[in-house]
Design a protein around this motif. Structure first.
Motif, PDB file in Angstrom:
ATOM      1  N   PHE A  34       0.810  -1.214   0.000  1.00 14.68           N
ATOM      2  CA  PHE A  34       0.000   0.000   0.000  1.00 14.68           C
ATOM      3  C   PHE A  34       0.845   1.267   0.000  1.00 14.68           C
ATOM      4  CE2 PHE A  34      -2.964  -3.158   1.798  1.00 14.68           C
ATOM      5  CZ  PHE A  34      -3.959  -3.061   0.841  1.00 14.68           C
ATOM      6  N   GLY A  35       2.160   1.114  -0.201  1.00 14.32           N
ATOM      7  CA  GLY A  35       3.027   2.273  -0.328  1.00 14.32           C
ATOM      8  C   GLY A  35       3.558   2.852   0.973  1.00 14.32           C
ATOM      9  N   PHE A  36       3.269   2.206   2.108  1.00 15.33           N
ATOM     10  CA  PHE A  36       3.740   2.696   3.403  1.00 15.33           C
ATOM     11  C   PHE A  36       4.205   1.547   4.275  1.00 15.33           C
ATOM     12  CE2 PHE A  36       0.919   6.085   2.082  1.00 15.33           C
ATOM     13  CZ  PHE A  36       1.611   7.228   2.462  1.00 15.33           C
ATOM     14  N   GLY A  37       5.329   1.770   4.970  1.00 14.85           N
ATOM     15  CA  GLY A  37       5.736   0.893   6.048  1.00 14.85           C
ATOM     16  C   GLY A  37       5.104   1.460   7.308  1.00 14.85           C
ATOM     17  N   LEU A  38       4.582   0.617   8.167  1.00 14.14           N
ATOM     18  CA  LEU A  38       3.842   1.091   9.338  1.00 14.14           C
ATOM     19  C   LEU A  38       4.435   0.568  10.644  1.00 14.14           C
ATOM     20  CD1 LEU A  38       0.237   0.467   7.967  1.00 14.14           C
ATOM     21  CD2 LEU A  38       1.530   2.598   7.921  1.00 14.14           C
ATOM     22  N   MET A  39       4.424   1.436  11.646  1.00  9.02           N
ATOM     23  CA  MET A  39       4.834   1.068  13.002  1.00  9.02           C
ATOM     24  C   MET A  39       3.926   1.805  13.969  1.00  9.02           C
ATOM     25  SD  MET A  39       9.001   1.106  13.067  1.00  9.02           S
ATOM     26  CE  MET A  39       9.106   2.858  13.075  1.00  9.02           C
ATOM     27  N   PHE A  40       3.635   1.169  15.079  1.00 15.90           N
ATOM     28  CA  PHE A  40       2.940   1.863  16.158  1.00 15.90           C
ATOM     29  C   PHE A  40       3.993   2.421  17.105  1.00 15.90           C
ATOM     30  CE2 PHE A  40      -0.664  -0.780  14.871  1.00 15.90           C
ATOM     31  CZ  PHE A  40      -1.687   0.159  14.900  1.00 15.90           C
ATOM     32  N   LEU A  41       3.703   3.561  17.689  1.00 15.39           N
ATOM     33  CA  LEU A  41       4.569   4.142  18.707  1.00 15.39           C
ATOM     34  C   LEU A  41       3.720   4.430  19.922  1.00 15.39           C
ATOM     35  CD1 LEU A  41       7.321   6.706  18.608  1.00 15.39           C
ATOM     36  CD2 LEU A  41       5.325   7.219  19.979  1.00 15.39           C
ATOM     37  N   GLU A  42       4.203   3.981  21.075  1.00 14.02           N
ATOM     38  CA  GLU A  42       3.499   4.220  22.331  1.00 14.02           C
ATOM     39  C   GLU A  42       4.439   4.958  23.266  1.00 14.02           C
ATOM     40  OE1 GLU A  42       1.363   1.792  25.976  1.00 14.02           O
ATOM     41  OE2 GLU A  42       2.363   0.683  24.389  1.00 14.02           O
ATOM     42  N   VAL A  43       4.024   6.124  23.760  1.00 11.08           N
ATOM     43  CA  VAL A  43       4.790   6.849  24.759  1.00 11.08           C
ATOM     44  C   VAL A  43       4.390   6.280  26.108  1.00 11.08           C
ATOM     45  CG1 VAL A  43       5.277   9.101  25.794  1.00 11.08           C
ATOM     46  CG2 VAL A  43       4.812   8.937  23.336  1.00 11.08           C
ATOM     47  N   THR A  44       5.371   5.772  26.840  1.00 14.49           N
ATOM     48  CA  THR A  44       5.080   5.221  28.161  1.00 14.49           C
ATOM     49  C   THR A  44       5.251   6.319  29.201  1.00 14.49           C
ATOM     50  OG1 THR A  44       7.327   4.455  28.500  1.00 14.49           O
ATOM     51  CG2 THR A  44       5.815   2.933  27.424  1.00 14.49           C
ATOM     52  N   HIS A  45       4.930   6.028  30.435  1.00 17.34           N
ATOM     53  CA  HIS A  45       4.935   7.074  31.454  1.00 17.34           C
ATOM     54  C   HIS A  45       6.016   6.949  32.504  1.00 17.34           C
ATOM     55  CE1 HIS A  45       1.418   8.867  29.758  1.00 17.34           C
ATOM     56  NE2 HIS A  45       0.892   7.672  29.675  1.00 17.34           N
ATOM     57  N   ALA A  46       6.747   5.851  32.507  1.00 10.66           N
ATOM     58  CA  ALA A  46       7.827   5.694  33.472  1.00 10.66           C
ATOM     59  C   ALA A  46       8.895   4.794  32.868  1.00 10.66           C
ATOM     60  CB  ALA A  46       7.305   5.088  34.771  1.00 10.66           C
TER      61      ALA A  46
END
Length: 139
Positions: free
Chosen positions: A69-81
């Motif tokens: 589909f023309g994109f490489g995808l990754m999820f990013l999660e900002v953690t809190h500690a």
């Protein structure tokens, strides 16, 4: 390039197959999408996400001609500690043994191209670590 790529990502959402793929990987319309260039440093992408208060987790879309589909995808999660174990918000996510070392010169494209399922990055300038989850290709 990033603005045009953002429009391209939005346009592709009209394709039912692309929407089905996004659904399969766990993306919903509540998740924000951040488009990043292949050569953009990981630190710049993370800074943009944190500084703009982008809700976590968000989907990073990297223009990639080799992907269906023309994109490489990754999820990013900002953690809190820094000591907090990452929560498994996506059912298929597991932490890769040994993890990935992300240096200041690492680009988001390098991280994506590693093909590893998960990486944790604790920037020196921030107190909140982030967790990247590689999304399997749509093949």
């Amino acid at each position: 390039m990033t603005l045009a790529s953002g429009f391209d990502f939005a346009r592709r959402q009209r394709d039912p197959r692309f929407r089905e793929y996004l659904h399969r990987i766990g993306w919903t319309s509540e998740h924000h999408v951040v488009v990043a260039g292949d050569d953009e440093p990981v630190s710049a992408v993370v800074a943009r996400i944190i500084n703009n208060d982008t809700p976590s987790p968000c989907l990073i879309a990297i223009p990639h001609s080799g992907e269906p589909f023309g994109f490489g995808l990754m999820f990013l999660e900002v953690t809190h500690a820094a000591t907090r174990r990452s929560r498994l918000w996506h059912r298929s996510r597991t932490k890769a043994p040994g993890g990935i070392v992300i240096s200041p010169g690492t680009s988001i494209g390098m991280l994506y191209s590693s093909g590893r399922r998960c990486a944790e990055y604790i920037p020196n300038e921030w107190t909140r670590p982030v967790v990247f989850t590689h999304v399997p290709s749509a093949v």
